[in-house]
Design an enzyme around this catalytic site. Structure first.
Site, short mmCIF file in Angstrom:
data_model
loop_
_atom_site.label_atom_id
_atom_site.label_comp_id
_atom_site.label_asym_id
_atom_site.label_seq_id
_atom_site.Cartn_x
_atom_site.Cartn_y
_atom_site.Cartn_z
N ASP A 436 0.87 -1.16 0.00
CA ASP A 436 0.00 0.00 0.00
C ASP A 436 0.92 1.23 0.00
OD1 ASP A 436 -2.28 1.71 0.52
OD2 ASP A 436 -1.53 1.83 2.57
N ASP A 635 -1.30 -1.23 6.68
CA ASP A 635 -1.34 -0.78 8.07
C ASP A 635 -2.18 -1.68 8.96
OD1 ASP A 635 -3.94 -0.17 7.44
OD2 ASP A 635 -3.66 1.99 7.44
#
Length: 752
Positions: A436, A635
């Site tokens: 990401d 995350d």
């Protein structure tokens, strides 16, 4: 279901609503673990059960409405083993220490008695008629006192209608002992059936001594393998100093409550997690996060229990205590990983489970063949005993779990938390890593990257006026401009008549001047042309940066560019992954131009931009459809769908807010270099496992035929049972020693 999906789903099962890991006592080999596991799985109300011989842990999922921990204990006791329930850990540790001491006493007695037996057997010092009786007197306590645990283990196995290594040892040594007893009591009868009137008390005693030695060495090696967990447990202090009713009092750490004000002096360990309320210091967080440099702490900063305060004294408000602290979560996660089983281990367990009965059958066939073709019945006994002794499957049972034990423990020391053995195995096979962007590859917040002043203006003057105008702004871009000015040490003025214009920027009066900071459209509304800055603005925008123009009293004086910049270690991490032969991909919801700029800076060639969260999961799945093994790095929260879809989800830790439950692997600190290290460690552990399994299988494959006498036509002798015992004991110790080499694993991309 793959590992990632299972991680996302959490611990929900069709039947089990509670998961627990319990210590099992009394296991001696992988066959013991297989027997307990089978009994637990056959119990109504238990949805899943995994018993790990090396860690002596049973991991269970069960229905609390149908049975409790006492019922589970009854199942384990019914097959002849012990179990440690919650609250009994201290008593269990004392009992285990007592057991090791008893093993050591039996070993030393056995060594002394065996030494005398060997000496008398090979150095004639007694009359021929008296010698066998003296040897019998010396060998009997070795056989039935020092070796009592083997008989006890065999009896437990027989009651449970299975066989384990205790069966092999008890049957093998008893055969040698009873044959010798027959020779001692009735030598003429033995000679009449064509056997040698020779005693083998030395063989039986030597086998028991060598196996006891092997078990003691194995216990020590397994203890060293768990050292990482013990080191983590020792990090937490026993007491905390808290402010209660205006006084400083020391209380047991278990009594610290959320909200308590805790006082920490220089050199002390921080007892629990919390937020600094008063004072400043530098804290060594290396043992928890792996971060080698001390971290400065001031009011508002988080501190982690178990870390060491180095310089100043400070106070903090406890926010996480007991099992909720970061250290407790790390310990729990490592314990769960070490107690779990990898698919490669399940194969070894199945082999070990059926191995012992097959070995007994081979020993009987060996005995029968040598009884008919051998020079005398003695040869048949020796060959059968050698087969039984050399075939004990200890090495096979230890091959996988010891490597996993050391590998996951070593990973925890570097800040790499691996959820399960299966996750570690899958991570070693990864060939594609997807990142990401925001908050993972980048810092997750805008930062001033360029300042372009118009003619007759300087960077410092443009930035100082822009930051002064933005001082009252709550917008992230405004805060970034103010932060950049403060980093340069610029003096800022107070702003008046501040006004935020939605979607465009801000207007304010600074030192009697009208200052505009925002878009081209904002300046146009005030009749200001951006002609002097057009070229610079277009260049900066083409690099994926956000451009803010600055106007002063009707004149465009500069452009300020901001971007979510890559983390300092991002390029090194990507380079390391590519050098390992992995495909690296960037997937982001940001626009293509920004994504290309970030990808170029960190060295990623493949990217997908403007992808929604659900689209990220679909992108991962597309790679999998094409046969790729995918690790998704995010995350742990915003990227949950993609983390769940990936074969391995890797969550980046941010400070102490660690998404440990969101991924298969959690990196305790926000350092992307841990991504290649996690994969490299997984590969090293798998390589170590394969070495161990090869050695264990090769050893048994080679040892059993040799013990059975296949080489007799070449070397004209059989493998002596005592040599078989030495080989069996050394194989187990060798496997554990090879696993312990992982303790020396060093990171390749991180200098510590």
């Amino acid at each position: 279901m793959d590992v990632g999906r299972r991680a996302c789903a959490g611990n929900t099962h069709t039947m089990a609503d509670k998961r627990v890991s319990l210590t099992i006592t009394g296991m001696h080999c992988a066959a013991c673990a297989a027997r307990i596991e089978e009994a637990l799985r056959e119990t109504e109300g238990i949805a899943e059960a995994s018993v790990n011989y090396a860690t002596e842990q049973a991991t269970l999922g069960f229905d609390e409405t149908r049975l409790g921990l006492e019922d589970i204990a009854d199942v384990v006791h019914s097959v002849g083993y012990g179990i440690v329930l919650p609250g009994q850990e201290d008593a269990e540790r004392i009992a285990r220490a007592r057991e090791v001491r008893g093993l050591r006493v039996r070993l030393w007695f056995s060594i002394a008695a065996t030494a005398v037996i060997m000496l008398l057997s090979h150095v004639p010092a007694l009359p021929a008629r008296a010698l066998p009786w003296v040897l019998l007197a010396l060998a009997t306590p070795v056989q039935f006192w020092a070796g009592w645990q083997f008989y006890r283990g065999m009896w437990i196995a027989l009651r449970g209608r299975f066989a384990d290594m205790n069966t092999l040892i008890a049957v093998g040594t008893s055969a040698a002992y009873l044959y010798s007893l027959a020779v001692t009591a009735a030598p003429s009868l033995v000679e009449r059936v064509g056997a040698e009137a020779h005693v083998y008390y030395d063989t039986a005693a030597m086998i028991i001594t060598l196996i006891l030695l092997g078990r003691l060495l194995e216990a020590g090696a397994k203890g060293r393998a768990s050292e990482a967990i013990r080191r983590l447990m020792r990090l937490q202090p026993n007491v905390a100093r808290v402010a209660r009713e205006g006084e400083e009092v020391e209380i047991p750490i278990e009594q610290v409550k959320i909200g308590d004000v805790v006082l920490v002096r220089p050199g002390e360990r921080i007892p629990v997690d919390g937020d600094v309320t008063e004072g400043e210091s530098a804290v060594d967080e290396s043992m928890v996060t792996g971060e080698s440099m001390p971290v400065d702490k001031q009011p508002g900063d988080l501190v982690i229990g178990g870390t060491v305060n180095q310089s100043g004294a400070f106070r903090f408000a406890a926010s996480r205590v007991g099992a909720d602290t970061v250290l407790a979560q790390i310990i729990r996660l490592v314990q769960q990983a070490q107690a779990s089983k990898a698919p490669i281990q399940r194969l070894a367990d199945k082999v070990a489970g059926v191995f012992v009965p097959i070995v007994i059958l081979i020993a009987l066939i060996t005995f029968a063949i040598w009884l008919f073709v051998g020079p005398n019945p003695t040869y048949a006994v020796i060959a059968a005993v050698s087969v039984l002794i050399i075939a004990c499957p200890c090495a096979l049972g230890l091959a996988t779990p010891t490597s996993l034990l050391v590998g996951t423990g070593r990973g925890a020391e570097f800040g790499i938390l691996i959820r399960s053995a299966e996750a570690l195995e899958v991570a070693g096979a990864i060939d594609t890593v997807i990142f990401d962007k925001t908050g993972t590859l980048t810092r997750g917040e805008p930062k001033v990257t360029d300042i372009v002043p118009a003619p007759n203006w300087t960077e410092e003057k443009v930035l100082a006026l822009a930051a002064s105008a933005e001082r009252n702004s709550e917008h992230p871009l405004g805060r970034a401009v103010v932060g950049a000015a403060r980093e340069r040490g610029l003096a800022l003025s107070d702003a008046s008549e501040f006004k935020a214009i939605s979607g465009m920027g801000v207007r304010a009066r600074v030192d009697g001047r009208t200052v505009l900071v925002g878009t081209k459209q904002l300046l146009a509304l005030e009749g200001i042309t951006d002609e002097p800055l057009v070229g610079a603005a277009e260049r900066l925008a083409s690099e994926g940066k956000t451009v803010m123009l600055v106007g002063i009293d009707g004149e465009a004086v500069g452009a300020v560019a901001l971007a979510d910049t890559p983390k300092p270690e991002a390029a090194a991490a990507v380079k390391a992954l590519r050098e390992m032969g992995l495909t690296v991909v960037l997937i982001t919801g940001d626009n293509k131009r920004t994504a290309e700029a970030i990808a170029h800076q960190v060295g990623i060639e493949r990217l997908q931009a403007q992808v929604l969260p659900e689209g990220k999961a679909q992108a991962v799945e597309l790679f999998q459809v094409h046969g790729r093994k995918v690790a998704m790095v995010g995350d742990g929260i915003n990227d949950a769908p993609a983390l769940a879809q990936a074969d391995i989800g890797i969550a980046i830790g941010r400070g102490t807010d660690i998404a440990m439950e969101a991924a298969d692997i959690t990196l305790v600190r926000d350092d992307l270099r841990l991504v290649p290290e996690a994969i490299r460690l997984s590969r090293a552990t798998l390589r170590n496992i394969r070495q161990n399994l090869f050695f264990a299988f090769f050893y048994n494959s080679l040892g059993i035929p040799v013990a059975a006498g296949v080489l007799y036509p070449v070397i004209h002798t059989l493998l002596h049972p005592a040599m078989a015992a030495a080989a069996m004991a050394s194989s187990s110790v060798s496997v554990v020693t090879n696993a312990l080499r992982l303790r020396g694993y060093r990171t390749a991309t991180i200098r510590r």
